[in-house]
Design a protein around this motif. Structure first.
Motif, PDB file in Angstrom:
ATOM      1  N   PHE A   1      -9.389  18.601 -85.076  1.00  0.00           N
ATOM      2  CA  PHE A   1      -9.271  20.175 -85.200  1.00  0.00           C
ATOM      3  C   PHE A   1      -8.129  20.613 -84.557  1.00  0.00           C
ATOM      4  O   PHE A   1      -7.205  20.176 -83.843  1.00  0.00           O
ATOM      5  CB  PHE A   1     -10.508  20.821 -84.239  1.00  0.00           C
ATOM      6  N   VAL A   2      -7.641  22.048 -85.371  1.00  0.00           N
ATOM      7  CA  VAL A   2      -6.400  22.609 -85.045  1.00  0.00           C
ATOM      8  C   VAL A   2      -6.778  24.037 -85.120  1.00  0.00           C
ATOM      9  O   VAL A   2      -7.532  24.612 -86.084  1.00  0.00           O
ATOM     10  CB  VAL A   2      -5.322  22.049 -85.753  1.00  0.00           C
ATOM     11  N   VAL A   3      -6.131  24.851 -84.312  1.00  0.00           N
ATOM     12  CA  VAL A   3      -6.394  26.244 -84.368  1.00  0.00           C
ATOM     13  C   VAL A   3      -4.869  26.853 -84.826  1.00  0.00           C
ATOM     14  O   VAL A   3      -3.725  26.607 -84.355  1.00  0.00           O
ATOM     15  CB  VAL A   3      -6.669  27.051 -82.928  1.00  0.00           C
ATOM     16  N   LEU A   4      -5.018  27.669 -85.887  1.00  0.00           N
ATOM     17  CA  LEU A   4      -3.754  28.337 -86.327  1.00  0.00           C
ATOM     18  C   LEU A   4      -4.004  29.896 -86.613  1.00  0.00           C
ATOM     19  O   LEU A   4      -5.157  30.375 -86.637  1.00  0.00           O
ATOM     20  CB  LEU A   4      -3.702  28.016 -87.608  1.00  0.00           C
ATOM     21  N   ASP A   5      -2.797  30.661 -86.588  1.00  0.00           N
ATOM     22  CA  ASP A   5      -2.997  32.001 -87.003  1.00  0.00           C
ATOM     23  C   ASP A   5      -3.834  32.246 -88.326  1.00  0.00           C
ATOM     24  O   ASP A   5      -3.279  31.498 -89.216  1.00  0.00           O
ATOM     25  CB  ASP A   5      -1.770  32.693 -86.556  1.00  0.00           C
ATOM     26  N   ALA A   6      -4.433  33.051 -88.385  1.00  0.00           N
ATOM     27  CA  ALA A   6      -5.027  33.390 -89.701  1.00  0.00           C
ATOM     28  C   ALA A   6      -4.040  33.683 -90.790  1.00  0.00           C
ATOM     29  O   ALA A   6      -4.139  33.324 -92.034  1.00  0.00           O
ATOM     30  CB  ALA A   6      -6.083  34.455 -89.883  1.00  0.00           C
ATOM     31  N   ALA A   7      -3.007  34.410 -90.287  1.00  0.00           N
ATOM     32  CA  ALA A   7      -1.824  34.719 -91.201  1.00  0.00           C
ATOM     33  C   ALA A   7      -0.868  33.592 -91.623  1.00  0.00           C
ATOM     34  O   ALA A   7      -0.003  33.589 -92.543  1.00  0.00           O
ATOM     35  CB  ALA A   7      -0.778  35.565 -90.343  1.00  0.00           C
ATOM     36  N   ALA A   8      -1.331  32.354 -91.317  1.00  0.00           N
ATOM     37  CA  ALA A   8      -0.579  30.840 -91.576  1.00  0.00           C
ATOM     38  C   ALA A   8      -1.622  30.189 -92.416  1.00  0.00           C
ATOM     39  O   ALA A   8      -0.822  29.051 -92.944  1.00  0.00           O
ATOM     40  CB  ALA A   8      -0.330  30.128 -90.379  1.00  0.00           C
ATOM     41  N   VAL A   9      -2.640  30.595 -92.992  1.00  0.00           N
ATOM     42  CA  VAL A   9      -3.592  30.104 -93.608  1.00  0.00           C
ATOM     43  C   VAL A   9      -3.770  30.441 -95.078  1.00  0.00           C
ATOM     44  O   VAL A   9      -3.709  31.480 -94.977  1.00  0.00           O
ATOM     45  CB  VAL A   9      -4.847  29.960 -92.817  1.00  0.00           C
ATOM     46  N   ALA A  10      -4.259  29.915 -96.045  1.00  0.00           N
ATOM     47  CA  ALA A  10      -4.687  30.168 -97.392  1.00  0.00           C
ATOM     48  C   ALA A  10      -5.713  29.603 -97.765  1.00  0.00           C
ATOM     49  O   ALA A  10      -6.012  28.330 -97.375  1.00  0.00           O
ATOM     50  CB  ALA A  10      -3.446  30.126 -98.422  1.00  0.00           C
ATOM     51  N   PRO A  11      -6.470  30.233 -98.782  1.00  0.00           N
ATOM     52  CA  PRO A  11      -7.571  29.219 -99.236  1.00  0.00           C
ATOM     53  C   PRO A  11      -6.910  28.134 -99.969  1.00  0.00           C
ATOM     54  O   PRO A  11      -5.825  28.080-100.764  1.00  0.00           O
ATOM     55  CB  PRO A  11      -8.240  30.187-100.494  1.00  0.00           C
ATOM     56  N   ALA A  12      -7.845  26.788-100.009  1.00  0.00           N
ATOM     57  CA  ALA A  12      -7.175  25.642-100.529  1.00  0.00           C
ATOM     58  C   ALA A  12      -7.413  25.726-101.931  1.00  0.00           C
ATOM     59  O   ALA A  12      -8.234  26.495-102.484  1.00  0.00           O
ATOM     60  CB  ALA A  12      -8.034  24.401 -99.939  1.00  0.00           C
ATOM     61  N   PRO A  13      -6.502  25.170-102.851  1.00  0.00           N
ATOM     62  CA  PRO A  13      -6.681  25.071-104.190  1.00  0.00           C
ATOM     63  C   PRO A  13      -7.774  24.413-104.915  1.00  0.00           C
ATOM     64  O   PRO A  13      -8.127  23.304-104.212  1.00  0.00           O
ATOM     65  CB  PRO A  13      -5.280  24.291-104.793  1.00  0.00           C
ATOM     66  N   ALA A  14      -8.537  25.034-105.648  1.00  0.00           N
ATOM     67  CA  ALA A  14      -9.842  24.704-106.253  1.00  0.00           C
ATOM     68  C   ALA A  14      -9.643  23.518-106.975  1.00  0.00           C
ATOM     69  O   ALA A  14      -8.858  23.214-107.668  1.00  0.00           O
ATOM     70  CB  ALA A  14     -10.207  25.899-107.285  1.00  0.00           C
TER      71      ALA A  14
ATOM     72  N   GLU B   1      -2.896  25.527-109.051  1.00  0.00           N
ATOM     73  CA  GLU B   1      -4.091  25.944-109.951  1.00  0.00           C
ATOM     74  C   GLU B   1      -4.065  26.279-111.417  1.00  0.00           C
ATOM     75  O   GLU B   1      -4.651  25.848-112.080  1.00  0.00           O
ATOM     76  CB  GLU B   1      -5.131  27.127-109.117  1.00  0.00           C
ATOM     77  N   GLN B   2      -2.923  26.772-111.730  1.00  0.00           N
ATOM     78  CA  GLN B   2      -2.278  27.134-112.931  1.00  0.00           C
ATOM     79  C   GLN B   2      -1.492  25.963-113.546  1.00  0.00           C
ATOM     80  O   GLN B   2      -1.044  25.802-114.685  1.00  0.00           O
ATOM     81  CB  GLN B   2      -1.425  28.307-113.054  1.00  0.00           C
ATOM     82  N   GLY B   3      -1.395  24.879-112.763  1.00  0.00           N
ATOM     83  CA  GLY B   3      -0.619  23.499-113.088  1.00  0.00           C
ATOM     84  C   GLY B   3       0.786  23.759-113.187  1.00  0.00           C
ATOM     85  O   GLY B   3       1.322  22.865-113.925  1.00  0.00           O
ATOM     86  N   ARG B   4       1.430  24.748-112.543  1.00  0.00           N
ATOM     87  CA  ARG B   4       2.634  24.765-112.564  1.00  0.00           C
ATOM     88  C   ARG B   4       3.535  24.083-111.186  1.00  0.00           C
ATOM     89  O   ARG B   4       4.877  24.120-111.102  1.00  0.00           O
ATOM     90  CB  ARG B   4       2.876  26.225-112.325  1.00  0.00           C
ATOM     91  N   LEU B   5       2.656  23.564-110.220  1.00  0.00           N
ATOM     92  CA  LEU B   5       3.143  23.089-109.304  1.00  0.00           C
ATOM     93  C   LEU B   5       2.541  21.521-109.133  1.00  0.00           C
ATOM     94  O   LEU B   5       1.336  21.631-109.253  1.00  0.00           O
ATOM     95  CB  LEU B   5       3.018  23.502-107.905  1.00  0.00           C
ATOM     96  N   THR B   6       3.421  20.375-108.998  1.00  0.00           N
ATOM     97  CA  THR B   6       2.856  19.274-109.111  1.00  0.00           C
ATOM     98  C   THR B   6       2.600  18.516-107.471  1.00  0.00           C
ATOM     99  O   THR B   6       3.602  18.530-106.932  1.00  0.00           O
ATOM    100  CB  THR B   6       3.661  18.150-109.829  1.00  0.00           C
ATOM    101  N   LEU B   7       1.365  18.240-107.237  1.00  0.00           N
ATOM    102  CA  LEU B   7       0.979  17.560-105.773  1.00  0.00           C
ATOM    103  C   LEU B   7       1.255  16.194-106.023  1.00  0.00           C
ATOM    104  O   LEU B   7       0.722  15.629-106.884  1.00  0.00           O
ATOM    105  CB  LEU B   7      -0.304  17.900-105.397  1.00  0.00           C
ATOM    106  N   ARG B   8       2.048  15.528-104.920  1.00  0.00           N
ATOM    107  CA  ARG B   8       2.311  14.329-105.058  1.00  0.00           C
ATOM    108  C   ARG B   8       2.005  13.538-103.578  1.00  0.00           C
ATOM    109  O   ARG B   8       2.420  13.907-102.618  1.00  0.00           O
ATOM    110  CB  ARG B   8       3.706  13.867-105.393  1.00  0.00           C
ATOM    111  N   LEU B   9       0.830  12.534-103.724  1.00  0.00           N
ATOM    112  CA  LEU B   9       0.328  12.005-102.497  1.00  0.00           C
ATOM    113  C   LEU B   9       0.718  10.531-102.656  1.00  0.00           C
ATOM    114  O   LEU B   9       0.416   9.887-103.645  1.00  0.00           O
ATOM    115  CB  LEU B   9      -1.005  12.182-102.381  1.00  0.00           C
TER     116      LEU B   9
END
Length: 308
Positions: A104-117, A271-279
């Motif tokens: 678990f981690v606590v962050l300021d809400a201002a540092a968080v965003a909804p995860a990509p669908a 979500e628009q396919g304009r950024l490539t996530l690489r794991l």
């Protein structure tokens, strides 16, 4: 809760999983049940003691900047998120020592965003610190549509995002990388330039008047500053590799900071396919030392991610 931490600086062997107190969210904060957390070069530097006086000896440090997971609890007077929301976020770790390599981690809400669908948490976790570094570096450069940007380390975790974001802004991009990365870098819309012993001269060969701006994610430093035109802009990602200004070139260093609003924009681009996530690979908390060893060896394409 379980957390990956260390009590003394040293090699990866100092890392261990141990019990830590469950954090409580205060006003304006959210608690996140961690599903994935990226291992970044800053984690390796912190563990090794490379931050020096910036990181004094402490009883125990828990590392980690990036997180993807589910909101577990919200603090008083906290709006925008409710328990069960899937989110991504970034800890301003050097300022807070609040690590994400924990259950678990606590962050300021201002540092968080909804995860990509529709994105796996391990992939989503690779977005935050690296993409925020890239976009904040581009903001510092201040280039406008039609200008030319060179990116060293263009196939790296920060460099790849920088190339895509720069192309999204209408910049012409020259991406420097190893020969094996040509297809990837070219596929992002950049002109590929192989690494060489004299990158400044190599860049001038294809941009004789000099590039308008250069983002040095490969930490080359002064040697590549020669490729920037008089009065241009240069941004480094590491202070020791930031060269002194010359020829009217504006030279700056980017220090990434959390920014939930900007992170929402980056999520939208994913979500628009304009950024490539690489794991690159996922590893359990118990193999954190192995993750540090792999990252230190280099040559990875994408990020290593720890999962509880």
């Amino acid at each position: 809760m379980r957390a990956v931490g260390f009590t003394s600086f040293g090699d990866p062997g100092v890392l261990a999983v141990a019990e830590a107190p469950l954090p409580r969210p205060e006003e304006g904060q959210v608690r996140i049940r961690v599903e994935a957390a990226t291992v970044n070069p800053a984690d390796v530097a912190a563990r090794s003691g490379a931050f020096g006086p910036m990181l004094p000896a402490g009883p125990r440090y828990v590392l980690g900047w990036d997180v993807a997971g589910t909101v577990d609890a919200v603090g008083p007077a906290t709006s925008g998120f409710t328990p069960g929301d899937r989110v991504v976020g970034m800890s301003d770790w050097l300022a807070t020592r609040n690590g994400t390599h924990a259950e678990f981690v606590v962050l300021d809400a201002a540092a968080v965003a909804p995860a990509p669908a529709g994105v796996d948490p391990a992939e989503a976790a690779t977005l935050t610190a690296n993409a925020l570094t890239a976009v904040q570096a581009l903001d510092l450069l201040g280039l406008v549509e039609g200008q030319t940007l060179a990116v060293t380390g263009a196939a790296g975790a920060v460099g790849g995002y920088a190339v895509e974001l720069a192309r999204h802004r209408g910049l012409d991009v020259i991406g420097i990388g190893s020969a094996q990365d040509e297809d990837f870098v070219s596929g992002l819309g950049a002109t590929f330039l192989p690494r060489s012993d004299d990158p400044g001269r190599a860049l001038r060969a294809i941009a004789p008047e000099g590039v308008d701006g250069l983002l040095d994610t490969a930490v080359i430093g002064a040697q590549v500053l020669a490729a920037v035109r008089d009065g241009g802009a240069f941004v480094s990602v590491m202070p020791p590799a930031t060269p002194p200004a010359e020829r009217g070139i504006r030279v700056e260093t980017v220090f990434v900071r959390s920014d939930g609003a900007r992170l929402r924009e980056l999520v939208a681009l994913v979500e628009q396919g304009r950024l490539t996530l690489r794991l690159a690979r996922t590893l359990p908390f118990e193999q954190a030392a192995e993750a540090h060893e792999l990252l230190a060896k280099g040559g990875l394409r994408g990020r290593l991610v720890l999962v509880p």
